[in-house]
Write an enzyme that holds these catalytic residues in place. Structure first.
Site, mmCIF file in Angstrom:
data_model
loop_
_atom_site.group_PDB
_atom_site.id
_atom_site.type_symbol
_atom_site.label_atom_id
_atom_site.label_comp_id
_atom_site.label_asym_id
_atom_site.label_seq_id
_atom_site.Cartn_x
_atom_site.Cartn_y
_atom_site.Cartn_z
ATOM 1 N N ASP A 54 0.809 -1.211 0.000
ATOM 2 C CA ASP A 54 0.000 0.000 0.000
ATOM 3 C C ASP A 54 0.849 1.271 0.000
ATOM 4 O OD1 ASP A 54 -2.789 1.163 0.584
ATOM 5 O OD2 ASP A 54 -1.586 2.014 2.207
ATOM 6 N N GLU B 147 0.874 -0.488 -5.048
ATOM 7 C CA GLU B 147 -0.134 0.563 -5.209
ATOM 8 C C GLU B 147 0.544 1.916 -5.294
ATOM 9 O OE1 GLU B 147 -3.476 3.349 -3.444
ATOM 10 O OE2 GLU B 147 -1.766 2.665 -2.293
HETATM 11 C C1 GLC Z 1 -4.023 3.468 0.059
HETATM 12 C C2 GLC Z 1 -5.450 2.991 0.194
HETATM 13 C C3 GLC Z 1 -6.301 4.108 0.715
HETATM 14 C C4 GLC Z 1 -5.712 4.598 2.013
HETATM 15 C C5 GLC Z 1 -4.243 4.971 1.857
HETATM 16 C C6 GLC Z 1 -3.584 5.196 3.171
HETATM 17 O O1 GLC Z 1 -3.895 4.433 -0.891
HETATM 18 O O2 GLC Z 1 -5.925 2.525 -1.041
HETATM 19 O O3 GLC Z 1 -7.623 3.691 0.879
HETATM 20 O O4 GLC Z 1 -6.424 5.724 2.438
HETATM 21 O O5 GLC Z 1 -3.522 3.950 1.256
HETATM 22 O O6 GLC Z 1 -3.267 3.971 3.795
HETATM 23 C C1 GLC Z 2 -3.468 9.321 -3.062
HETATM 24 C C2 GLC Z 2 -2.397 8.345 -2.826
HETATM 25 C C3 GLC Z 2 -2.909 6.959 -2.949
HETATM 26 C C4 GLC Z 2 -4.176 6.777 -2.140
HETATM 27 C C5 GLC Z 2 -5.174 7.840 -2.367
HETATM 28 C C6 GLC Z 2 -6.306 7.744 -1.395
HETATM 29 O O1 GLC Z 2 -3.880 9.226 -4.376
HETATM 30 O O2 GLC Z 2 -1.356 8.521 -3.757
HETATM 31 O O3 GLC Z 2 -1.924 6.089 -2.526
HETATM 32 O O4 GLC Z 2 -4.820 5.616 -2.524
HETATM 33 O O5 GLC Z 2 -4.573 9.076 -2.233
HETATM 34 O O6 GLC Z 2 -7.277 8.663 -1.724
#
Ligand code: GLC
Ligand code: GLC
Length: 628
Positions: free
Chosen positions: A268, A310
């Protein structure tokens, strides 16, 4: 007497170590090699890897071998993913056991169980604020239940993906609690500062992820007397990856989870793992070194496991997560194709695919090494309009204007829009307005149903199915987000939940509607039609070898504004995938279709021949065809 020809566990470990050592040590040398304790760290890491391997159950070791022999398993067209929150889909972990037939019915071979490790109490950012990586969220069940469920899924040929949040932990994690008590060892696990000067200097070049409800990137704790790096929410403390102890801890956790039956680790928010003064502190070169090293660790200790990284960033910044240059073939096996998703929505709103054709045609290579995309139309997060000013300019638009238009269109305020969504994290400083909303509502179903507009309902169903046909054919693992296969619309109930009301992403995180699911095989409701259509798309995908993730994809243009097209260039011949992004009929010249290599005029998606009329192939509203 001849020795029986068997290879011992130790020998297998040594072979795997020898295979991946060149991917591992040079990365760690660069990052940690200057430290006095570096050789101790290397020795400790070896022990962690060996122990992980030793503890690995026999059936998973057999799976390791199988995947060593079939390294393209995750690129095959029979891969189809389904993403859900355990409680919202099945109540509890064990509840999933009752839903296996449903998953089979849809044709699912991969499930992403949304955050399932023990989160902090109260608001946990949907579970992304983890306080214990070795325990399951008690609301969902126990680690034993988890192993039962992964084994049952494995027996059905369904791979399991779970989140490993490695950019931050909850401030309630044991490490953080020690740090808060003043333990220097654990304070070094995080990024803590005695005075605000350094944080202030970093802030000058940082962006805000949650400007609305968690502005800034640091939090001051008077009780601790320190400023702590908190990129996301206040309760999510960024880990200090410059500390090799953090690397060791996470590798131990990775192998622990792998040994419970996890196939895919979704790493993540990886972009944020490395901090460098004067930068956005995203996607720094060290991030890729760390991720390559983590990947090598999985290959040594749990070879069946792959990594999904991600990184929701612009194309040029995203591709390295799938390995570029010296990391080629050695980093993430999967990464989200955020651009494909953004361009889908952009082209739907404008009925014009020029920007989509430009972006997907110029910024992406036609193939990747040992890697493929995770393709999706909706997920649990918001949609950020990641369209650069340069790309917008290339098709005669302004970046700001176009992004603004998309926000208004999908929020539902633009005159004539079909969509209904909600704004997320409006950033006054940058003008950024992200969007939440379910696939069906953004595609027009909610508004059309409210208006009793039958043609609008029909168009919405077709838009959803076109989206699913797009992600099933572009290359990669298509991820169907729970509820989207039944065209579930926005869920406004989150506004009544105190922990959720501030976060509009909950609008598209509904509870599964099992009543709608129960009628999926009868009737002509939008839910039943979308289910049936999605199931058919996934079934046809399985049947088309050219859709293997390793087959090059080349974006082409028929010069028709509302059409998006690409060819999959398979050894057995090309497949031309065509999508009509408008509510009107469209057509392409037969000569052009034959010119890109189509010979049979057979639509592999409907499995029917395509008639040529007046020298053209006709495409109904929102048509999708896979022409061989
Ligand atoms: C990732 C998840 C998102 C979360 C963020 C912080 O981007 O997809 O839902 O808020 O990480 O952990
Ligand atoms: C931003 C971050 C991503 C997360 C998202 C949550 O785009 O880069 O990691 O999932 O915020 O809204």
């Amino acid at each position: 007497m001849a020795r029986p020809p068997s290879t011992s566990d130790d020998e297998i470990f040594d072979l795997r170590l020898a295979r991946s050592a060149p991917d591992l040590w040079p990365m760690l040398d660069t990052i940690y090699g200057h430290r006095e304790d570096y050789s101790d760290f290397r020795a400790a890491l070896l022990m962690v890897l060996k122990k992980g391997w030793k503890d690995r159950p026999a059936d998973l070791k057999a799976l390791d071998l199988k995947r060593d022999l079939e390294p393209d398993w995750f690129q095959r067209p029979d891969m189809a993913g389904y993403v859900f929150y355990i409680d919202r889909f099945a109540g509890t972990l064990r509840g999933i056991l009752d839903k296996l037939d449903y998953l089979d019915d849809l044709g699912i071979t991969y499930v992403h169980l949304m955050p399932c490790l023990k989160p902090r109490p109260g608001d946990s950012d949907g579970g992304y604020s983890v306080m214990d990586y070795r325990q399951i969220n008690p609301a969902y069940g126990t680690m034993e239940d988890f192993e039962t469920v992964t084994a049952a899924l494995r027996a059905r040929g369904i791979s399991v993906c779970i989140d490993l949040v490695l950019n931050h932990t909850a401030k309630e994690h044991a490490w953080a609690k020690q740090a808060a008590k003043g333990d220097a060892t654990y304070q070094d696990y995080y990024l803590m500062f005695d005075t605000p000067d350094v944080p202030r200097r970093y802030e000058q070049s940082l962006v805000e992820v949650f400007p609305d409800n968690a502005p800034g990137n640091f939090t001051y704790y008077p009780g601790i007397g320190k400023w702590v790096w908190t990129t996301f929410n206040e309760h999510q403390w960024d880990l200090n990856w410059a500390n090799p102890a953090v690397f060791l801890e996470i590798v131990e956790i990775m192998l622990f989870l792998a040994n419970r039956g996890v196939d895919v680790l979704r790493l993540d928010a990886v972009a944020f793992m490395w901090k460098r003064m004067g930068t956005r502190c995203q996607s720094e070169p060290e991030v890729h070194m760390l991720l390559q090293a983590l990947r090598a660790c999985s290959r040594i200790g749990s070879a069946a496991v792959i990594h999904l990284e991600e990184a929701i960033v612009a194309p040029a910044e995203m591709l390295p997560y799938l390995g570029r240059g010296k990391h080629d073939g050695r980093e993430g096996n999967l990464a989200y194709h955020n651009s494909l998703m953004v361009q889908f929505w952009s082209a739907l709103a404008t009925r014009d695919t020029r920007l989509m054709t430009h972006v997907l045609g110029t910024h992406f290579p036609d193939r990747l090494t040992n890697a493929t995309y995770a393709t999706y139309i909706r997920c649990h997060d918001d949609i950020g309009w990641a369209i650069t000013d340069e790309d917008a300019a290339a098709v005669g638009a302004t970046g700001h204007g176009h992004r603004n238009f998309l926000s208004q269109f999908y929020e539902g305020s633009f005159p004539g829009t079909f969509a209904k969504g909600a704004l997320f994290q409006v950033n006054e400083a940058t003008g950024d307005k992200r969007i939440s909303g379910s696939l069906a509502s953004l595609a027009g179903l909610e508004r059309a149903m409210e208006a009793g507009d039958a043609a609008g309902v029909e168009a919405a169903v077709q838009r959803v199915l076109m989206g699913h046909a797009l992600i099933a054919s572009y290359g990669g693992i298509p991820l169907i987000y729970m509820g989207d296969e039944l065209a579930l619309t926005n869920d406004y109930g989150y506004l009544q939940v105190p922990e959720h009301a501030h976060d509009s992403r909950w609008i598209h995180r509904p509870a599964m509607d099992w009543a709608v699911a129960g009628h999926r095989h009868d009737g002509a409701s939008p839910g039943a039609r979308v289910f049936w259509g999605t199931k058919a798309i996934l079934a046809r995908r399985r049947a088309v070898a050219a859709l293997h993730g390793g087959v090059p994809v080349r974006v082409v243009s028929a010069g028709v504004a509302g059409l998006f097209a690409f060819v999959r260039v398979a050894p057995t011949g090309v497949v031309l995938c065509l999508f009509n992004f408008t509510e009107g009929w469209s057509r392409v010249p037969e000569a052009w279709v034959r010119g890109v290599g189509v010979t049979a005029m057979h639509d592999l998606l409907s499995d029917h021949p395509v008639e040529v009329f007046d020298g053209h192939v006709a495409l109904p509203p929102y048509a999708r065809v896979w022409l061989a």
